[in-house]
Design a protein around this motif. Structure first.
Motif, short mmCIF file in Angstrom:
data_model
loop_
_atom_site.label_atom_id
_atom_site.label_comp_id
_atom_site.label_asym_id
_atom_site.label_seq_id
_atom_site.Cartn_x
_atom_site.Cartn_y
_atom_site.Cartn_z
N UNK A 146 -4.16 -6.89 0.47
CA UNK A 146 -3.89 -7.58 -0.79
C UNK A 146 -2.65 -6.94 -1.41
N UNK A 147 -1.97 -7.62 -2.32
CA UNK A 147 -0.72 -7.07 -2.87
C UNK A 147 -0.93 -5.71 -3.53
N UNK A 148 -0.17 -4.72 -3.06
CA UNK A 148 -0.20 -3.40 -3.66
C UNK A 148 -1.41 -2.56 -3.33
N UNK A 149 -2.23 -2.98 -2.39
CA UNK A 149 -3.50 -2.31 -2.11
C UNK A 149 -3.32 -1.19 -1.08
N UNK A 150 -3.62 0.06 -1.45
CA UNK A 150 -3.39 1.17 -0.53
C UNK A 150 -4.59 1.53 0.33
N UNK A 151 -4.31 1.95 1.54
CA UNK A 151 -5.26 2.64 2.40
C UNK A 151 -4.89 4.12 2.33
N UNK A 152 -5.88 4.98 2.06
CA UNK A 152 -5.62 6.38 1.80
C UNK A 152 -6.47 7.28 2.70
N UNK A 153 -5.91 8.38 3.13
CA UNK A 153 -6.67 9.30 3.97
C UNK A 153 -5.79 10.43 4.46
N UNK A 154 -6.31 11.17 5.41
CA UNK A 154 -7.64 11.06 5.97
C UNK A 154 -8.59 11.99 5.23
N UNK A 184 -11.42 6.94 5.40
CA UNK A 184 -10.38 6.41 4.53
C UNK A 184 -10.98 5.93 3.21
N UNK A 185 -10.13 5.90 2.21
CA UNK A 185 -10.42 5.26 0.94
C UNK A 185 -9.52 4.05 0.79
N UNK A 186 -10.01 3.03 0.14
CA UNK A 186 -9.19 1.89 -0.26
C UNK A 186 -9.41 1.69 -1.75
N UNK A 187 -8.32 1.50 -2.47
CA UNK A 187 -8.38 1.22 -3.90
C UNK A 187 -7.98 -0.24 -4.09
N UNK A 228 -12.18 16.21 -4.71
CA UNK A 228 -11.30 17.32 -4.32
C UNK A 228 -10.19 16.88 -3.36
N UNK A 229 -10.42 15.79 -2.63
CA UNK A 229 -9.49 15.37 -1.58
C UNK A 229 -8.16 14.91 -2.18
N UNK A 230 -7.08 15.37 -1.59
CA UNK A 230 -5.74 14.89 -1.92
C UNK A 230 -5.28 14.06 -0.73
N UNK A 231 -5.33 12.75 -0.88
CA UNK A 231 -5.13 11.84 0.24
C UNK A 231 -3.78 11.14 0.14
N UNK A 232 -3.26 10.78 1.30
CA UNK A 232 -1.95 10.12 1.39
C UNK A 232 -2.11 8.61 1.41
N UNK A 233 -1.22 7.91 0.74
CA UNK A 233 -1.14 6.46 0.91
C UNK A 233 -0.55 6.22 2.30
N UNK A 234 -1.40 5.75 3.21
CA UNK A 234 -0.98 5.59 4.61
C UNK A 234 -0.25 4.27 4.84
N UNK A 235 -0.66 3.25 4.10
CA UNK A 235 0.00 1.95 4.18
C UNK A 235 -0.47 1.11 3.01
N UNK A 236 0.25 0.03 2.76
CA UNK A 236 -0.13 -0.97 1.76
C UNK A 236 -0.46 -2.26 2.52
N UNK A 239 4.41 -3.04 -7.01
CA UNK A 239 3.38 -2.22 -6.36
C UNK A 239 3.44 -0.82 -6.97
N UNK A 240 2.35 -0.39 -7.60
CA UNK A 240 2.34 0.91 -8.28
C UNK A 240 2.43 2.06 -7.29
N UNK A 241 1.68 1.99 -6.21
CA UNK A 241 1.69 3.04 -5.20
C UNK A 241 2.56 2.65 -4.02
N UNK A 242 3.12 3.67 -3.35
CA UNK A 242 3.99 3.43 -2.20
C UNK A 242 3.51 4.28 -1.02
#
Length: 245
Positions: free
Chosen positions: A143-151, A179-182, A132-140, A210-213
């Motif tokens: 690793x290349x293109x790897x997002x940290x997402x939250x909160x 946080x989530x990391x993909x 259900x969570x709609x999380x923001x890409x907080x930073x990359x 990088x797919x996500x920003x």
């Protein structure tokens, strides 16, 4: 009035860098400030600035010291900071909402139950709150293109593992500390593997590798294993993408 108890701090970072920090720990307002201020620095077009990159709560500005003095850059950044309350600033334009098909649990993501227990939830409730969570890409980063997402909601303020998982695959969704990391590549991790996607985040042969920003918003939508397997040949992993207006 500034809604954050801390004021932004500007520090020199080596011979050709400046770090503008909006907090000492992660929060939504501090991440918002970092994203908005990084965008503003880019729009300002300061001669001699060569790079501007947001992190979780800071912005790194790299400059050419042969063409721009540290003192001059600091004055320009200080002036820009004083122009508005960055903790309540609008997020940058051009952001997207991305819905990513995700398998939760099973042998593809074997730590969902363990993570749920740490969060005080049943596996079913854990999957529900995560999907259900709609999380923001907080930073990359990392690793290349790897997002940290939250909160994530407060119950997901769970610690990292005390030992590393030897490796999770590309497309693994892991969780800790709200946080989530993909994962963009296969890698060891101390975060718990709760979901698996078919999304390829790093595309070195693309004009946009990088797919996500930072600033994008993401929701990890549950699908069956059969559906995920059908998406393996799609670099987007079946993701639905729409502009945030």
């Amino acid at each position: 009035m500034n809604s954050n108890p801390l004021e932004p701090v500007i520090r020199a970072a080596g011979l050709d860098g400046v770090l503008v920090s909006f907090a000492t720990e992660l929060s939504e307002p501090a991440n918002r400030a970092a994203l908005a201020f990084a965008s503003a620095v880019g729009r300002a077009g300061i001669d001699g600035v060569e790079e501007c990159a947001p992190s979780l709560v800071s912005v790194f500005v790299r400059f050419d010291p042969l063409h721009l003095r540290l003192e001059t850059l600091t004055r320009r950044l200080t002036s820009l900071l004083s122009g508005q309350d960055w903790y309540d600033a609008p997020l940058p334009d051009g952001r997207r909402f991305v819905q990513v098909p995700t398998v939760y649990g099973t042998d593809l993501a074997p730590q969902l139950e363990e993570a749920a227990q740490a969060a005080g939830l049943s596996p079913e409730a854990a999957q529900q709150t995560l999907s259900d969570a709609r999380v923001r890409v907080q930073t990359i980063g990392f690793a290349p293109g790897q997002p940290y997402l939250g909160l994530l909601p407060q119950e997901w303020d769970i610690p990292r593992q005390t030992a590393l998982t030897k490796a999770v695959p590309e497309g693994a969704l892991v969780v800790a500390i709200r946080q989530l990391v993909l994962f963009s590549v296969s890698s060891p991790t101390g975060w718990r593997h709760v979901g698996q996607t078919a999304l390829k985040l790093f595309r070195p042969d693309s004009d946009t590798p990088f797919f996500l920003r930072p600033g994008d918003e993401v929701q990890f939508v549950p699908v069956s294993r059969d559906v995920l397997e059908q998406l393996r040949d799609d670099p987007d992993g079946g993701a639905r993408i729409e502009a945030i207006r």
